[in-house]
Design a protein around this motif. Sequence first.
Motif, PDB file in Angstrom:
ATOM      1  N   SER A  71       0.900  -1.177  -0.042  1.00 48.67           N
ATOM      2  CA  SER A  71       0.171  -0.128   0.168  1.00 48.67           C
ATOM      3  C   SER A  71       0.765   1.236  -0.014  1.00 48.67           C
ATOM      4  CB  SER A  71      -0.932  -0.203   1.249  1.00 48.67           C
ATOM      5  OG  SER A  71      -1.829   1.142   1.255  1.00 48.67           O
ATOM      6  N   LEU A  72       1.913   1.315   0.723  1.00 44.86           N
ATOM      7  CA  LEU A  72       3.044   2.451   0.711  1.00 44.86           C
ATOM      8  C   LEU A  72       3.499   2.604  -0.617  1.00 44.86           C
ATOM      9  CD1 LEU A  72       4.879   2.271   4.278  1.00 44.86           C
ATOM     10  CD2 LEU A  72       3.491   4.324   3.293  1.00 44.86           C
ATOM     11  N   GLU A  73       3.884   1.659  -1.359  1.00 43.09           N
ATOM     12  CA  GLU A  73       4.226   1.923  -2.598  1.00 43.09           C
ATOM     13  C   GLU A  73       3.218   2.030  -3.431  1.00 43.09           C
ATOM     14  OE1 GLU A  73       7.974  -1.259  -2.084  1.00 43.09           O
ATOM     15  OE2 GLU A  73       6.373  -1.752  -3.367  1.00 43.09           O
ATOM     16  N   GLY A  74       1.957   2.551  -3.258  1.00 44.00           N
ATOM     17  CA  GLY A  74       0.989   2.739  -4.044  1.00 44.00           C
ATOM     18  C   GLY A  74       0.265   1.708  -4.875  1.00 44.00           C
ATOM     19  N   ASN A  75       0.324   0.469  -4.349  1.00 42.62           N
ATOM     20  CA  ASN A  75      -0.092  -0.392  -4.893  1.00 42.62           C
ATOM     21  C   ASN A  75      -1.326  -1.012  -4.146  1.00 42.62           C
ATOM     22  OD1 ASN A  75       1.820  -0.865  -7.026  1.00 42.62           O
ATOM     23  ND2 ASN A  75       3.122  -2.051  -5.444  1.00 42.62           N
ATOM     24  N   ARG A  76      -2.300  -1.861  -4.610  1.00 39.09           N
ATOM     25  CA  ARG A  76      -3.310  -2.395  -3.835  1.00 39.09           C
ATOM     26  C   ARG A  76      -2.785  -3.207  -2.621  1.00 39.09           C
ATOM     27  NH1 ARG A  76      -8.277  -6.571  -5.770  1.00 39.09           N
ATOM     28  NH2 ARG A  76      -9.398  -6.430  -3.893  1.00 39.09           N
ATOM     29  N   GLY A  77      -3.245  -2.982  -1.478  1.00 37.85           N
ATOM     30  CA  GLY A  77      -2.755  -3.655  -0.209  1.00 37.85           C
ATOM     31  C   GLY A  77      -3.250  -5.083  -0.422  1.00 37.85           C
ATOM     32  N   MET A  78      -2.059  -6.088  -0.678  1.00 37.11           N
ATOM     33  CA  MET A  78      -2.177  -7.434  -0.572  1.00 37.11           C
ATOM     34  C   MET A  78      -0.912  -7.992  -0.047  1.00 37.11           C
ATOM     35  SD  MET A  78      -3.896  -7.695  -4.573  1.00 37.11           S
ATOM     36  CE  MET A  78      -4.817  -9.264  -4.262  1.00 37.11           C
ATOM     37  N   PRO A  79      -0.808  -8.949   0.491  1.00 35.49           N
ATOM     38  CA  PRO A  79       0.377  -9.783   1.199  1.00 35.49           C
ATOM     39  C   PRO A  79       1.263 -10.187  -0.060  1.00 35.49           C
ATOM     40  CG  PRO A  79      -1.559 -11.102   1.405  1.00 35.49           C
ATOM     41  CD  PRO A  79      -2.247  -9.791   0.848  1.00 35.49           C
ATOM     42  N   ARG A  80       2.539 -10.042   0.472  1.00 39.77           N
ATOM     43  CA  ARG A  80       3.690 -10.628  -0.500  1.00 39.77           C
ATOM     44  C   ARG A  80       3.826 -12.009  -0.039  1.00 39.77           C
ATOM     45  NH1 ARG A  80       7.702  -5.615  -0.482  1.00 39.77           N
ATOM     46  NH2 ARG A  80       6.518  -4.444  -1.959  1.00 39.77           N
ATOM     47  N   LEU A  81       4.513 -12.786  -0.848  1.00 40.12           N
ATOM     48  CA  LEU A  81       4.942 -14.216  -0.398  1.00 40.12           C
ATOM     49  C   LEU A  81       6.244 -14.156   0.444  1.00 40.12           C
ATOM     50  CD1 LEU A  81       4.319 -16.148  -3.695  1.00 40.12           C
ATOM     51  CD2 LEU A  81       3.023 -16.613  -1.839  1.00 40.12           C
ATOM     52  N   LYS A  82       6.022 -15.130   1.402  1.00 35.80           N
ATOM     53  CA  LYS A  82       7.110 -15.020   2.327  1.00 35.80           C
ATOM     54  C   LYS A  82       7.714 -16.378   2.451  1.00 35.80           C
ATOM     55  CE  LYS A  82       5.049 -13.024   5.623  1.00 35.80           C
ATOM     56  NZ  LYS A  82       3.803 -12.350   5.146  1.00 35.80           N
ATOM     57  N   PRO A  83       8.871 -16.772   2.127  1.00 30.23           N
ATOM     58  CA  PRO A  83      10.142 -16.041   1.540  1.00 30.23           C
ATOM     59  C   PRO A  83       9.538 -15.685  -0.009  1.00 30.23           C
ATOM     60  CG  PRO A  83      10.739 -18.380   1.430  1.00 30.23           C
ATOM     61  CD  PRO A  83       9.331 -18.251   2.383  1.00 30.23           C
ATOM     62  N   PRO A  84      10.172 -14.827  -0.458  1.00 28.29           N
ATOM     63  CA  PRO A  84      11.392 -14.154  -0.203  1.00 28.29           C
ATOM     64  C   PRO A  84      11.203 -12.718   0.366  1.00 28.29           C
ATOM     65  CG  PRO A  84      11.059 -13.688  -2.603  1.00 28.29           C
ATOM     66  CD  PRO A  84      10.252 -14.497  -2.189  1.00 28.29           C
ATOM     67  N   TYR A  85       9.946 -12.344   0.308  1.00 28.26           N
ATOM     68  CA  TYR A  85       9.667 -11.014   0.738  1.00 28.26           C
ATOM     69  C   TYR A  85       9.510 -10.969   2.218  1.00 28.26           C
ATOM     70  CZ  TYR A  85       9.322  -9.951  -4.035  1.00 28.26           C
ATOM     71  OH  TYR A  85       9.618  -9.950  -5.608  1.00 28.26           O
ATOM     72  N   PHE A  86      10.573 -11.324   3.156  1.00 35.10           N
ATOM     73  CA  PHE A  86      10.531 -11.043   4.567  1.00 35.10           C
ATOM     74  C   PHE A  86      10.952  -9.624   4.641  1.00 35.10           C
ATOM     75  CE2 PHE A  86      11.280 -15.639   4.792  1.00 35.10           C
ATOM     76  CZ  PHE A  86      10.375 -15.874   5.675  1.00 35.10           C
ATOM     77  N   PRO A  87      10.189  -8.487   5.294  1.00 41.47           N
ATOM     78  CA  PRO A  87      10.531  -7.106   5.194  1.00 41.47           C
ATOM     79  C   PRO A  87      11.838  -6.821   5.509  1.00 41.47           C
ATOM     80  CG  PRO A  87       8.281  -7.601   5.808  1.00 41.47           C
ATOM     81  CD  PRO A  87       8.879  -9.119   5.760  1.00 41.47           C
ATOM     82  N   ALA A  88      12.351  -7.527   6.655  1.00 34.46           N
ATOM     83  CA  ALA A  88      13.873  -7.149   7.293  1.00 34.46           C
ATOM     84  C   ALA A  88      14.820  -7.344   6.292  1.00 34.46           C
ATOM     85  CB  ALA A  88      14.040  -7.815   8.441  1.00 34.46           C
ATOM     86  N   ALA A  89      14.388  -8.201   5.218  1.00 39.04           N
ATOM     87  CA  ALA A  89      15.474  -8.524   4.066  1.00 39.04           C
ATOM     88  C   ALA A  89      15.146  -7.905   2.854  1.00 39.04           C
ATOM     89  CB  ALA A  89      15.588  -9.990   3.877  1.00 39.04           C
ATOM     90  N   ILE A  90      13.892  -7.808   2.238  1.00 41.95           N
ATOM     91  CA  ILE A  90      13.167  -7.330   1.267  1.00 41.95           C
ATOM     92  C   ILE A  90      11.849  -6.695   1.578  1.00 41.95           C
ATOM     93  CG2 ILE A  90      12.675  -7.693  -1.528  1.00 41.95           C
ATOM     94  CD1 ILE A  90      14.335 -10.068  -1.083  1.00 41.95           C
TER      95      ILE A  90
END
Length: 488
Positions: free
Chosen positions: A193-212
């Motif tokens: 959402s902050l990036e301007g996209n629709r608020g939808m969760p990302r796959l983890k891994p690889p998108y663990f926020p502390a890393a990516i």
Amino acid sequence: MASYTIPHAPGFVANDAPRIVTERFDHADSYTLERYLATGGYEGLRAALERSPADVHSEVRDATLLGRGGAGFPAGVKWGFCPPGVWPRYLVVNGDESEPGTYKDRLLMELDPHQLIEGCLIACYAVGLSQCFLYIRGEMAVAQERVAQALNEAYDAGWVGRNICGTDFSVDIVLHWGAGAYVVGEETALIESLEGNRGMPRLKPPYFPAAIGLYGQPTIVNNVETLANLPWIMRNGAAAFTAIGTPTSPGTRMIAVSGHVQRPGVYEITNGTTTFRDLIYGEDYCGGLRPGRELKAFVPGGGSAPWFTPAQLDLPFEASEVGPQGSMLGSGAVMVMDDTTDIPAAALTLTKFYAHESCGKCVPCREGATWLERVLRRVCDGTGTPRDLEVLLEVGASISPGDFPHAAVPERGLEAKPFPYQMTTICFVGPSAFAPLHSAMTLFPEEFEARVAPNAHLENGLLGSPASGTGPSHGPASSSVSEVSIRV
């Protein structure tokens, strides 16, 4: 210990218990910079800037400050997940409080926004975060205005910006308003959402926020109340913080209580030692249930938490004890139901909320949660059949397979199934739709059986209607979810 309400802090109930994050609520001008500075404001930041970032990080880790947003993960440990040597790094503040029954972060932002800002600055200094994004739920107009005013004051006074307190530490804080989506309470959906996209969760891994995380860079996501504890910790030290509560759940935490109690509201309780009985029945807290009523069930950690019964009243606010008993402490919301509660209807209210809030990315959540609502509505309307109860559990198992967590029911010989649950979805929204329904059907099966018993003779006939789940019979009974869709 005496409790009292504060006219300018509606919803908050104070008492003589230790107060860490609500200590300024007694002042009518608690949200102003003048009052904040007069009551020790920004002294924690000054203390932090006199030490190295590594020392500050170590102090927070030693304090065992658990996240107050729901997961309960230690903040200091989370900070350590940022990969070394990767810059820039960002701090994202989750102020999108939207869990049913929860309204404590809103009070912190409305009544003490400078405390939150100072906590953000301390976190940024400790972990080398170059910019902070403060995400506040769209419906919280007063919180947005108060935080915006506090940010302007802090910038003008030099507490935020370049070369803070004459050091080489510089940070910008960006205020971002949300659009009212429950799913952005999940950290990767919040980043989307902050990036301007629709608020939808990302796959983890690889998108663990502390890393990516945000913009593909290491990102720390912390809850409002979590960060609000940092100024006190830096002023008083980790030892003073851990002296309150228990070693594994130190400090205090804010709890929002709603439902059938004498004094609903937000309380700051001692973490780890206060029990649910203390909170619900204590004269210094909720003061018991409505006159003449008895406790039937309560939700211990927000709408997505499995339910408890009176048998679990003596459990403390300690994750290591609540989890094995079948639920979680979650976001700090306790919803109390007395013996007048229609259990199937209560489950429907919560299941409907989560079905509505599904972002649609995962099929089990998008379709399954909607099915749970439709079939449960039919049961509540009195047009369901015993087969519908089986369908509800089958659909729930497609979202969250295996043994779903639930409390023990000693009188029925039912043992607890420990938290957490398994899930086929990317985030927790899907299982959250099943949690209240599973709890209600497990703890109070007789109420569901009574609802469908009058229609047991229709098991071999069709029951249902296009929208409401009511209507005449037109054909054979369904034996699978796809077939049930014919009669919804």
